[in-house]
Scaffold this motif. Structure first.
Motif, PDB file in Angstrom:
ATOM      1  N   UNK A   1      44.342  38.016  49.922  1.00 22.86           N
ATOM      2  CA  UNK A   1      43.633  36.881  50.518  1.00 22.86           C
ATOM      3  C   UNK A   1      44.142  35.526  50.038  1.00 22.86           C
TER       4      UNK A   1
ATOM      5  N   UNK B   1      33.624  38.311  36.666  1.00 26.33           N
ATOM      6  CA  UNK B   1      33.680  38.561  38.108  1.00 26.33           C
ATOM      7  C   UNK B   1      34.903  39.393  38.474  1.00 26.33           C
ATOM      8  N   UNK B   2      36.018  39.148  37.788  1.00 20.98           N
ATOM      9  CA  UNK B   2      37.234  39.903  38.083  1.00 20.98           C
ATOM     10  C   UNK B   2      37.379  41.111  37.155  1.00 20.98           C
TER      11      UNK B   2
ATOM     12  N   UNK C   1      34.718  32.017  41.078  1.00 23.19           N
ATOM     13  CA  UNK C   1      33.646  31.725  40.097  1.00 23.19           C
ATOM     14  C   UNK C   1      32.238  31.833  40.651  1.00 23.19           C
ATOM     15  N   UNK C   2      31.798  31.226  41.704  1.00 21.54           N
ATOM     16  CA  UNK C   2      32.449  30.442  42.722  1.00 21.54           C
ATOM     17  C   UNK C   2      32.114  28.960  42.681  1.00 21.54           C
TER      18      UNK C   2
ATOM     19  N   UNK D   1      36.411  28.508  48.318  1.00 21.60           N
ATOM     20  CA  UNK D   1      35.209  29.050  47.688  1.00 21.60           C
ATOM     21  C   UNK D   1      34.505  30.018  48.649  1.00 21.60           C
ATOM     22  N   UNK D   2      34.258  31.229  48.180  1.00 21.81           N
ATOM     23  CA  UNK D   2      33.515  32.182  49.004  1.00 21.81           C
ATOM     24  C   UNK D   2      34.352  32.826  50.097  1.00 21.81           C
ATOM     25  N   UNK D   3      35.666  32.616  50.049  1.00 16.58           N
ATOM     26  CA  UNK D   3      36.537  33.194  51.075  1.00 16.58           C
ATOM     27  C   UNK D   3      36.557  34.712  50.983  1.00 16.58           C
ATOM     28  N   UNK D   4      36.577  35.234  49.766  1.00 15.88           N
ATOM     29  CA  UNK D   4      36.646  36.689  49.570  1.00 15.88           C
ATOM     30  C   UNK D   4      36.094  36.994  48.190  1.00 15.88           C
ATOM     31  N   UNK D   5      35.089  37.862  48.131  1.00 15.13           N
ATOM     32  CA  UNK D   5      34.451  38.170  46.854  1.00 15.13           C
ATOM     33  C   UNK D   5      34.309  39.673  46.654  1.00 15.13           C
ATOM     34  N   UNK D   6      33.981  40.046  45.435  1.00 13.15           N
ATOM     35  CA  UNK D   6      33.727  41.448  45.107  1.00 13.15           C
ATOM     36  C   UNK D   6      34.931  42.327  45.429  1.00 13.15           C
ATOM     37  N   UNK D   7      36.120  41.802  45.138  1.00  8.92           N
ATOM     38  CA  UNK D   7      37.358  42.541  45.403  1.00  8.92           C
ATOM     39  C   UNK D   7      38.135  42.716  44.106  1.00  8.92           C
ATOM     40  N   UNK D   8      39.065  43.692  44.144  1.00  5.76           N
ATOM     41  CA  UNK D   8      39.966  43.866  43.026  1.00  5.76           C
ATOM     42  C   UNK D   8      40.920  42.670  42.962  1.00  5.76           C
TER      43      UNK D   8
END
Lengths: 663, 663
Positions: free
Chosen positions: B93, B283-284, B311-312, B78-85
């Motif tokens: 990741x 989000x995705x 989600x997260x 959770x929260x490892x990598x966000x706002x990415x394609x």
């Protein structure tokens, strides 16, 4: 060493300033109502000696959230009516209930409950727009939150004003009295283009400029608003407001869902602040606001909850998350509106949008100490990855909950410590709210039995009530009227001729009003009937005012296109009595002495009652009504009808009297 | 009087059965793991005598929530990598980290943390899909939650299987062992069309049918998935799966964002359950699922959180609210997906979608006692209007928070009382999660220095690794090969001819692999060069297996279109060495003995190394690789090249050797 009143240390400080500084461990020094310094703990501790030092235990220390658009007293109407169309929700439920219940006491209680909810979810500042706004300001200031409070101005009757002049005067006094308050920024709120007249827009801008206070308004919330603006004014809402110099004021525009690039550029040029309301826009199906575009352009876009009757709460954590998520899917780009941007919208950009960015919205020396402490170690937010500085923003936005906020400080004063708020008796407030809810329930249950609610229940576009100045005269000979209409002095804007078939449904309780099913058959120049039109009108029982010479100020209540058959309505509404009226109507829209009037020359065929002349004009203000009543008198003279018998009964009453006489 | 183990009385009971019965005050009678009766308090109390009676203090008593799609062990990511394609997030990741860290221990810990979070937010049942799924099942059963657990099957290497045969065998054992468990329904999870082969689809359906267990799969999550299915298979995903008899199994389809009416009807015909994941889709940026249409059609559409890495969190209250809000704006109708429907999706329809609607999802006699108590008197949810029965649903959906859930019972056993969960040591679990996070942080910080991460950082579509069977022979004369290709026995599917200019970037650490910038100029039949193509390939150092006769199983790592110039990449990647190779390539895609091969006939012009013949074929399973290696041998014989010198070095290695020799 320098002196400070308070040091907050051992915090994970996120400043949300323009450079997005973070300090871990970080600290802030506070003196009085303001921030002295923000930085790495070691440096702050070395530099300042404080009366009190608090160890934040590693919690996130960040600027308090800014709720950029709401109507706080509506906490008392939360959950009253959901999953409805905007018009039904607004005109069928909110407005009638507000007219009945909204008072200074209601506003005060609703504000107190809202402030508790706002503090608990980490909000330190909000922009509000409601009625009796001074009572919102007073309750908020007592509790200690910061707010920009706008007295709403509408062309309709509101709970605090029969006519707009009254609310404008109240706004003037409110602003004069509160200007310069350490927590409250008074403001003026012309509700929206479609609920204001040009006169109202002009008066509110003047007021905002006179006192240099923000002006709040709803802009382009729905596609219908834009559509109506184009058809009525020949241009979208933003250019229309620009034309009326509205943007000369410091404007905070709520919603901005339906804007084109040009309109966004106009808002940018005039430094208009924008309040994006994601939950409200979804719930009322208003559309998807072009948030990315507005941000890219450089607009100050804040985030608001909108009123708790249409959200249904004041939880900014939900709104921030939703703003970040929605923007990605709308732009088909998962990198759009990253968490960091979403949080800055809810803080610095929001404060800028409210035109108070100089004093709040980020942790920077000199700004007021408006801050919150958030626990990010809860199970639902764990674990924490530290590889990327943006991870902290993502953790707050995507897993943070309002219940993770532990402490709230506004203007240097603690409002919540470890989730405890001591300034209000929550139990007593909820008891009072429960009492209102019971009364409102009873009011609506009673109303459910009414024609209006049944009319609303079957949907269709329902128009708001309108006021009409009206004079009616019996004429024996229509020719002098027709001849007068050919004279200069009156300009005919439109002429129509039709057969009108009215069916009135009468109900046992006269307070329910009368429902009229009306069929119009247009008569062309060649005498042939062309298209027909079917309408349903609910006519209220009340006449509001009499002017001299029996000029009436009457209220027409609700109007809907009649999409079903007369039989359907008869069976659906089950009237106790029914009455039909048939007439030949010649109707003109004219301009007379600069005022627009409708002139009806009616020949009553069933019952056979002869000719009547009606002169009517719409009005929205008392002064305007008085003016139009006297012009209407002059128009009757011009139409050679001033000597005719004055009639203050409507056709239904005349027909009823005829029927009674025949029985 | 009848006997019961437990009576819950003085509750606001909402059954969420098909008739949406409510009872206030209501009560339920429980015996063992099941509900005996649900109804008005007065009637239940008169009818039953119980060992224990609990007064619910007016709280809402309702069925527990069903999370219809998730990957619970991913709480640890959770929260490892966000706002990415999606591709960067997944392949840059998630997959690398999962390959490195996911183990039975990881899965157990992640599941325990997830279960705590799920219980706290009122979830009594969830559908899961992950690796080492038996460990998900075991941890869940120990805690006492209900779940449908699917062992994931992919054509790629996964943390629990080098080849899919291994995970399929594990799934078989898992299902055989857990079938009939009172809490866990074992299940099989072919991940998606684009991550499975036809063989995998077929094998998983057979397994699901053999044991009569549900099959979970991702369907039509993104527009790209649909697009690729159309171009690769000539049809959308649903008909493709139908063609492969997938829907003969009891299918739970996650996402279903991009479906047309025909596909929805197919799903309905086969009683496929659907899991709608609103947060994840937003989000995705996957799109807006046609939820209203699916519901109107009669599909069982549940609501899922998807994995907590995307989600997260696992908060179903957020998902329910979002499902209700989104559907309104997407359909431009604020009356769409009312609160009552949203709650039934999260309970009864969700259980139906999981194919366990006979035992859970609503409060009905005979179903298992899976229920929750929710406090609806909190400030943020007050006041309560009672005029309309739907108000209760609206209150739960629009103002309810997961933190309002007070008590949770699954299968007749309390898992949470007044927000206390006693079965797990939360502090110790979070400590362990923190340790994983530290290790993962370190792993990624190390990797940030790598070519792969830099390649990913500059975006572009990146393809997943693939395995290739490959045989290479030096040939002195190309003519016999060309002649053989004209013989029957080999069917040429496509022929191409081009000049290939390869630039290899070499790095100090050979583990980083080699980056190849490749420019292809196609040569038309008339000998003229036509369009050019630029690609970037990161080639791993490792060769996985040798088969007999020097047939290799090699791994090509990542492939991206090269949208920038060679100069850009040189400056960006800063290689320590660089090497150029130029060749004339004739390339054929052929069918030989039922197997597809690529044949390359290369003339190395720089360095001048003469002709080489390459025979290659893609593979996804070990058995398939062995088979193809032997067919490749036969193809070399067919091409009259089996006597040539075998080459196990790639062109880069050959060129390096040449350069060294010249130095």
């Amino acid at each position: 060493m320098e002196k400070a009143d308070l040091l907050l240390k051992n915090a994970t400080v996120i400043t949300l300033d323009e450079q997005f500084h973070q300090y871990e461990p970080g600290a802030v020094a506070i003196s009085g109502d303001s921030l002295l310094a923000v930085g790495a703990e070691r440096e702050i501790v070395e530099q300042f000696q404080a009366h009190e030092t608090i160890d934040c235990g590693g919690k996130v220390l960040m600027p308090g959230l800014v709720n950029a658009h709401t109507h706080v007293p509506m906490t008392l109407l939360r959950g009253l009516a959901d999953d409805l169309r905007l018009d039904v929700w607004l005109m069928g439920f909110m407005m009638p209930v507000e007219r009945q219940f909204v008072s200074p006491d209601f506003v005060r209680l609703g504000t107190q409950i809202a402030c508790l909810e706002l503090i608990r979810s980490g909000v330190t500042c909000f922009a509000d727009m409601y009625y009796f706004e001074e009572h919102v300001a007073r309750a908020t200031a007592e509790i200690g939150l910061r707010a920009v409070c706008a007295q709403s101005i509408l062309k309709f009757s509101t709970p605090d004003a029969q006519f707009f002049e009254e609310s404008l005067a109240a706004a003037h006094d409110f602003i004069a009295k509160w200007k310069g308050h350490p927590l409250i920024v008074p403001s003026i709120g012309p509700h929206a283009v479609y609920t204001c007249t040009d006169e109202i827009l002009q008066a509110t801008v003047e007021l905002a400029l006179k006192f240099d206070v923000p002006l709040q308004i709803h802009i382009a919330e729905t596609a219908l608003e834009e559509e109506n603006s184009r058809s009525e004014f020949g241009m979208p809402v933003v250019p229309y407001l620009k034309k009326h110099q509205l943007f000369d004021a410091k404007v905070l525009a709520a919603h901005c869902v339906h804007l084109d690039d040009g309109e966004m550029n106009t808002l940018l040029h005039y430094q208009v602040g924008v309040a994006h309301n994601p939950s409200s826009n979804l719930k009322l199906a208003s559309g998807f606001a072009p948030v990315n575009k507005m941000l890219e352009l450089g607009l100050n876009v804040g985030i608001g909850t909108d009123g708790p009757a249409s959200n249904n709460d004041l939880d900014m954590f939900e709104e921030i998350r939703l703003a970040a998520l929605l923007a990605k899917n709308v732009s088909e780009d998962p990198t759009a509106l990253p968490a960091r941007t979403a949080l800055s919208m809810a803080t610095r950009l929001g404060a800028n949008a409210l035109h108070i960015g100089d004093i709040t919205g980020s942790l920077e020396p000199g700004k007021r100490a408006d801050l919150i402490l958030v626990d990010i170690t809860a199970l639902h937010a764990s674990p924490r990855f530290k590889r990327d500085q943006n991870g902290l923003y993502a953790q707050l936005v995507y897993t943070g909950k309002s219940t993770d906020v532990r402490d709230v400080m506004v203007n240097g004063r603690w409002l919540m410590r470890d989730r405890e708020i001591s300034c209000l008796d929550e139990k007593e407030l909820l008891r009072q709210a429960g009492e209102y809810a019971q009364q409102i329930d009873a009011f609506l249950i009673q109303r459910e039995k009414s024609v209006l609610s049944k009319l609303i229940a079957i949907g269709g576009t329902v128009e708001e009530e309108s006021f009409e100045v009206q004079a009616k005269v019996r004429v024996t000979d229509p020719e002098p009227v027709l001849a007068a209409l050919k004279q200069p002095g009156v300009e005919i804007l439109r002429a129509r001729h039709y057969d009108e078939f009215d069916t009135y449904f009468l109900f046992a309780d006269p307070d329910m009003g009368t429902l009229r099913y009306r069929e119009d058959e247009f008569i062309e120049a060649n005498g042939q009937a062309s298209q027909a039109r079917y309408r349903l009108t609910l006519i209220g029982a009340a006449r509001e005012y009499h002017f001299k010479s029996d000029v009436l100020l009457s209220r027409s209540r609700y109007l809907a296109p009649a999409t079903y058959s007369l039989r359907f309505y008869r069976e659906y509404f089950k009237p106790v009595d029914e009455l039909s009226i048939e007439k030949d109507r010649q109707r003109w829209r004219v301009l007379f002495r600069g005022t627009e009037f409708y002139i009806n020359l009616d020949r009553l065929d069933q019952p056979q009652l002869g000719y009547f002349l009606e002169v009517k004009s719409r009005t929205w203000s008392r002064r305007d009504a008085e003016h139009k009543a006297s012009v209407a008198e002059e128009l009757l003279v011009f139409l050679s009808a001033s000597q005719g018998e004055r009639v203050t009964k409507d056709y239904l009453e005349l027909a009823q009297a005829t029927r009674t006489a025949h029985e």
